[in-house]
Structures are given as structure tokens and as C-alpha cells.
Motif scaffolding. Structure first.
Motif, PDB file in Angstrom:
ATOM      1  N   SER A  14      25.922  34.669  37.614  1.00  0.00           N
ATOM      2  CA  SER A  14      25.755  35.951  38.606  1.00  0.00           C
ATOM      3  C   SER A  14      24.212  36.808  38.048  1.00  0.00           C
ATOM      4  O   SER A  14      24.024  36.741  36.495  1.00  0.00           O
ATOM      5  CB  SER A  14      27.034  36.999  38.194  1.00  0.00           C
ATOM      6  N   GLN A  17      25.730  42.893  39.846  1.00  0.00           N
ATOM      7  CA  GLN A  17      27.461  43.926  40.276  1.00  0.00           C
ATOM      8  C   GLN A  17      27.492  44.567  40.697  1.00  0.00           C
ATOM      9  O   GLN A  17      26.601  45.516  40.369  1.00  0.00           O
ATOM     10  CB  GLN A  17      28.039  43.472  38.917  1.00  0.00           C
ATOM     11  N   GLY A  21      32.580  46.042  42.602  1.00  0.00           N
ATOM     12  CA  GLY A  21      32.593  44.327  41.662  1.00  0.00           C
ATOM     13  C   GLY A  21      32.117  43.292  42.329  1.00  0.00           C
ATOM     14  O   GLY A  21      32.634  41.908  41.719  1.00  0.00           O
ATOM     15  N   TRP A  22      31.626  43.377  43.587  1.00  0.00           N
ATOM     16  CA  TRP A  22      31.014  42.410  44.588  1.00  0.00           C
ATOM     17  C   TRP A  22      29.541  41.787  42.759  1.00  0.00           C
ATOM     18  O   TRP A  22      29.290  42.839  42.484  1.00  0.00           O
ATOM     19  CB  TRP A  22      30.836  42.401  45.074  1.00  0.00           C
ATOM     20  N   ASN A  23      29.929  40.677  42.815  1.00  0.00           N
ATOM     21  CA  ASN A  23      28.661  39.775  42.583  1.00  0.00           C
ATOM     22  C   ASN A  23      27.669  38.825  43.432  1.00  0.00           C
ATOM     23  O   ASN A  23      27.972  38.249  44.065  1.00  0.00           O
ATOM     24  CB  ASN A  23      29.130  39.123  41.409  1.00  0.00           C
ATOM     25  N   GLU A  25      25.822  35.977  43.173  1.00  0.00           N
ATOM     26  CA  GLU A  25      25.591  34.934  42.185  1.00  0.00           C
ATOM     27  C   GLU A  25      24.845  33.773  42.843  1.00  0.00           C
ATOM     28  O   GLU A  25      24.487  33.967  44.439  1.00  0.00           O
ATOM     29  CB  GLU A  25      26.767  34.665  42.049  1.00  0.00           C
ATOM     30  N   ALA A  44      32.933  38.421  46.673  1.00  0.00           N
ATOM     31  CA  ALA A  44      34.662  39.909  46.375  1.00  0.00           C
ATOM     32  C   ALA A  44      34.653  38.549  44.864  1.00  0.00           C
ATOM     33  O   ALA A  44      34.406  37.613  44.601  1.00  0.00           O
ATOM     34  CB  ALA A  44      35.007  39.683  46.770  1.00  0.00           C
ATOM     35  N   PRO A  45      35.697  39.760  43.961  1.00  0.00           N
ATOM     36  CA  PRO A  45      35.530  39.429  42.428  1.00  0.00           C
ATOM     37  C   PRO A  45      36.164  37.256  42.837  1.00  0.00           C
ATOM     38  O   PRO A  45      36.390  36.783  41.471  1.00  0.00           O
ATOM     39  CB  PRO A  45      36.841  40.294  42.172  1.00  0.00           C
ATOM     40  N   GLU A  46      37.489  37.472  43.463  1.00  0.00           N
ATOM     41  CA  GLU A  46      37.750  35.887  43.318  1.00  0.00           C
ATOM     42  C   GLU A  46      37.796  35.506  44.547  1.00  0.00           C
ATOM     43  O   GLU A  46      38.014  34.220  44.898  1.00  0.00           O
ATOM     44  CB  GLU A  46      39.287  36.186  43.324  1.00  0.00           C
ATOM     45  N   HIS A  47      36.117  35.395  44.933  1.00  0.00           N
ATOM     46  CA  HIS A  47      36.055  34.800  46.297  1.00  0.00           C
ATOM     47  C   HIS A  47      36.216  34.650  47.621  1.00  0.00           C
ATOM     48  O   HIS A  47      35.906  33.329  47.775  1.00  0.00           O
ATOM     49  CB  HIS A  47      35.012  33.275  45.398  1.00  0.00           C
TER      50      HIS A  47
END
Length: 73
Positions: A14, A17, A21-23, A25, A44-47
Motif C-alpha cells: 500500500s 490511505q 480508510g481506502w488504500n 495498493e 476498500a478495506p476488505e477489497h
């Protein structure tokens, strides 16, 4: 619209951020079962969701690396 299928083959890292909270990557991703490519985009955090991104072949990544290495920062 046809469903886009993807598989993250390798998470490289990453680079930032967002406050939400979006990374941003860099990953190696296979899109719709095709040959994996390097991919830089917001996730998004959990893809579960993704933003627009940039997909590059290995040769394009090497060219980008060379350009970045030539910068006088």
C-alpha cells in the motif's frame, strides 16, 4: 453490464490511505481469467469495492521504474 472477475495473485503493498480508510495498493491481479498484470488502484478495506486504477504489464512497470529513477528529487 458484464460482471468483472478478478483474483489478486500477489499483494505488493500500500502506498497511501485515504481518510475514509481506502488504500492505494499495488497488486498483481488476473482480470477475467487473463494473464496477471500489475495493478495500482484504491481499494476498500476488505477489497469489497475498488476505485478506478491503472493496469501495467511487466515491461511497462520496468519503463515506469526507469523514468522514476531518472527523476531528480
Amino acid at each position: 453490464m458484464a460482471e468483472i472477475k478478478y483474483e489478486i495473485k500477489e499483494s505488493i503493498g500500500s502506498i497511501s490511505q485515504s481518510p475514509k480508510g481506502w488504500n492505494k495498493e499495488l497488486n498483481v491481479i488476473s482480470w477475467n481469467g487473463k494473464e496477471p498484470k500489475f495493478d495500482l488502484r484504491d481499494w476498500a478495506p476488505e477489497h469489497e469495492k475498488m476505485g478506478k486504477g491503472l493496469t501495467l504489464t511487466l515491461d511497462e512497470v520496468k519503463s515506469l521504474r526507469d523514468l522514476l529513477n531518472s527523476l531528480k528529487l
